[in-house]
Design an enzyme around this catalytic site. Structure first.
Site, PDB file in Angstrom:
ATOM      1  CE1 TYR A  52      -4.352   0.077  -0.275  1.00  0.00           C
ATOM      2  CE2 TYR A  52      -4.236  -1.763   1.251  1.00  0.00           C
ATOM      3  CZ  TYR A  52      -4.949  -1.010   0.333  1.00  0.00           C
ATOM      4  OH  TYR A  52      -6.235  -1.328   0.026  1.00  0.00           O
ATOM      5  CD  GLU A  54      -3.966   4.227   1.070  1.00  0.00           C
ATOM      6  OE1 GLU A  54      -2.955   3.552   1.362  1.00  0.00           O
ATOM      7  OE2 GLU A  54      -5.140   3.892   1.318  1.00  0.00           O
ATOM      8  CG  ASP A 198      -8.984  10.111 -23.525  1.00  0.00           C
ATOM      9  OD1 ASP A 198      -7.955   9.419 -23.676  1.00  0.00           O
ATOM     10  OD2 ASP A 198     -10.065   9.648 -23.125  1.00  0.00           O
ATOM     11  CB  THR A 224      -5.341   3.725 -21.285  1.00  0.00           C
ATOM     12  OG1 THR A 224      -5.284   3.753 -22.709  1.00  0.00           O
ATOM     13  CG2 THR A 224      -6.738   4.031 -20.812  1.00  0.00           C
ATOM     14  CE  LYS A 227      -7.829   1.975 -24.961  1.00  0.00           C
ATOM     15  NZ  LYS A 227      -8.009   2.827 -23.785  1.00  0.00           N
ATOM     16  NE  ARG A 233      -7.037  -2.847 -19.678  1.00  0.00           N
ATOM     17  CZ  ARG A 233      -8.093  -3.539 -20.049  1.00  0.00           C
ATOM     18  NH1 ARG A 233      -7.946  -4.740 -20.580  1.00  0.00           N
ATOM     19  NH2 ARG A 233      -9.306  -3.060 -19.918  1.00  0.00           N
TER      20      ARG A 233
HETATM   21  N1  DSN Z   1     -12.608   0.455 -24.131  1.00  0.00           N
HETATM   22  C1  DSN Z   1     -11.641   1.268 -24.841  1.00  0.00           C
HETATM   23  C2  DSN Z   1     -11.707   1.066 -26.293  1.00  0.00           C
HETATM   24  O1  DSN Z   1     -11.840  -0.080 -26.690  1.00  0.00           O
HETATM   25  O2  DSN Z   1     -11.597   1.999 -27.060  1.00  0.00           O
HETATM   26  C3  DSN Z   1     -11.763   2.684 -24.485  1.00  0.00           C
HETATM   27  O3  DSN Z   1     -11.536   2.802 -23.130  1.00  0.00           O
END
Ligand code: DSN
Length: 423
Positions: A52, A54, A198, A224, A227, A233
């Site tokens: 942990y 925090e 984003d 994120t 990707k 993740r």
């Molecule tokens: N779920 C993602 C996507 O597939 O684009 C976006 O967060």
């Protein structure tokens, strides 16, 4: 030698093995998915999951942070260098939380945000009606020009002038073209709004210099990490120094408790991997593959939103083929090609059975597939469409797909070793 998992939970072990087989025996074209490296997977599965932490480095609420502070500082520094940002917060559990934290850092509940409508390619958290981002904030979504399939900055500017949002969100989950963050920044300035960008889908292309970075124009950049960026993740926020405190406070204690230190550790690893010439070549190949796939699909008479792609993503409008998106996605899945059904801008069909299909090339590119394979995949997709009612033919295409997969195994350094229990 048996792994610990195999020994203690053979059922879950077997299911993980089945999923590994599925991931290696299919062509994964969901544009938000990828294969992470063994190094990232090892960090994710490390003892950092036990800790942990925090707070932030040097300001924690629990003791025992000798190592976690070093790791979080490394992750932050690597992210700052990679994106050329003043400040990085690497704690958001996901892109959704990162977006919520970006809004919470900048404005008060009830104030107006303006993001791309989900059914035109935006994300739930850009203010879509069922998302908390539209309940806590007043959401005025902007839409895509349905004739061109592209962002229409005149429409966006007019809407912004009419509604005077406090935040404009630039970014998408189903937009196949470059996003001009500079114009978004100008519009935001004109109406006195913050710009939140984003870049979850395109982060890997941004760090490779293939897509223009929003960092100079946006007040806060959200992403994120899993990707095109090919990390674990997770989520991340980048901002100017002047907003660092607000952003950090919004993530913790505003929205989250203890950061997931194992994920944060793996983010540090992924940032190092992305800061290499090999990663730049990988990102370039993603785009080359997407173009090759798009061009071949066009040759087969598929209609693509905007007529093609500039990035990793393709959106097929299936209406001229008279096949609903869901039916096509499910038939492709039976042929071992994994995609997702998606709305197209101005779609008359409902979101649960829309007219479109979304494809992307990040994962196939990680396997080493190039333009020739992208074209071959287009041919498979065409054959499935032509034989949509012919299960025997679809099964045969599935065998051909498996053969192609066998020629492009997931590279060794992207496979988790099974010989011991340490990841
Ligand atoms: N779920 C993602 C996507 O597939 O684009 C976006 O967060």
């Amino acid at each position: 030698m048996q792994t610990a998992l195999e020994q203690y939970d053979p059922q879950i072990y077997e299911l993980i093995r089945q999923e590994e087989a599925r991931q290696s025996g299919s062509i994964r074209l969901i544009p938000s998915e990828n294969y992470v490296s063994r190094a990232v997977m090892t960090a994710t599965a490390s003892c950092l999951t036990n800790k942990y932490a925090e707070g932030y480095p040097d300001k924690r609420y629990y003791e025992g942070q000798q190592v976690t502070d070093l790791i979080e500082n490394l992750a932050r520094e690597r992210a700052k260098k990679l994106f050329g940002a003043d400040h990085a917060n690497v704690q958001p559990y996901s892109g959704s939380v990162a977006n919520m934290a970006a809004y919470a850092a900048l404005i008060k509940p009830g104030e107006t945000i303006m993001g791309m409508s989900l059914d035109h390619g935006g994300h739930l958290t850009h203010g879509w009606k069922v998302s908390m981002t539209s309940k806590f904030f007043n959401s005025v979504p902007y839409q895509i020009n349905t004739e061109t399939g592209r962002l229409d900055f005149d429409l966006i500017r007019d809407l912004a002038k009419k509604h005077r949002p406090r935040i404009i969100v630039s970014g998408a989950t189903a937009y196949p073209r470059m996003i001009d963050f500079e114009i978004f920044g100008e519009i935001a300035k004109e109406v006195g709004a913050y710009l939140v960008s984003d870049i979850a889908h395109i982060a890997g292309l941004v760090v490779a210099g293939i897509h223009k970075s929003p960092v100079p124009y946006a007040d806060v950049v959200s992403t994120t990490t899993h990707k095109t960026l090919r990390g674990p993740r997770g989520g991340m926020l980048l901002c100017k120094e002047g907003l660092a405190k607000q952003v950090d406070k919004a993530v913790f204690p505003g929205l989250q408790g203890g950061p997931h230190m194992h994920t944060l550790t793996a983010i540090a690893v992924a940032m190092a991997e992305a800061d290499t010439p090999e990663f730049v070549a990988y990102a370039q190949q993603i785009v080359k593959n997407a173009r090759a796939l798009a061009n071949k699909l066009l040759e087969y008479g598929f209609k693509l939103v905007t007529g093609g792609t500039d990035n990793h993503l393709i959106l097929i409008d299936l209406r001229n083929k008279d096949i609903p998106g869901k039916k096509m996605a499910k038939a492709l899945d039976r042929a071992r090609i994994v995609t997702n059904y998606n709305t197209v801008p101005g779609d008359p069909a409902p979101p649960f059975n829309p007219s479109g299909l979304r494809l992307g090339t990040p994962a196939m590119t990680t396997r080493g597939m190039k333009e020739a394979e992208a074209e071959q995949i287009a041919t498979f997709i065409h054959e499935v469409a032509e034989n949509i009612e012919n299960e025997a033919r679809i099964a045969q295409i599935g065998k051909d797909v498996l053969l192609l997969c066998s020629q492009f195994p997931v590279p060794e350094h992207f496979i988790i070793p099974r010989s011991n229990g340490n990841a």
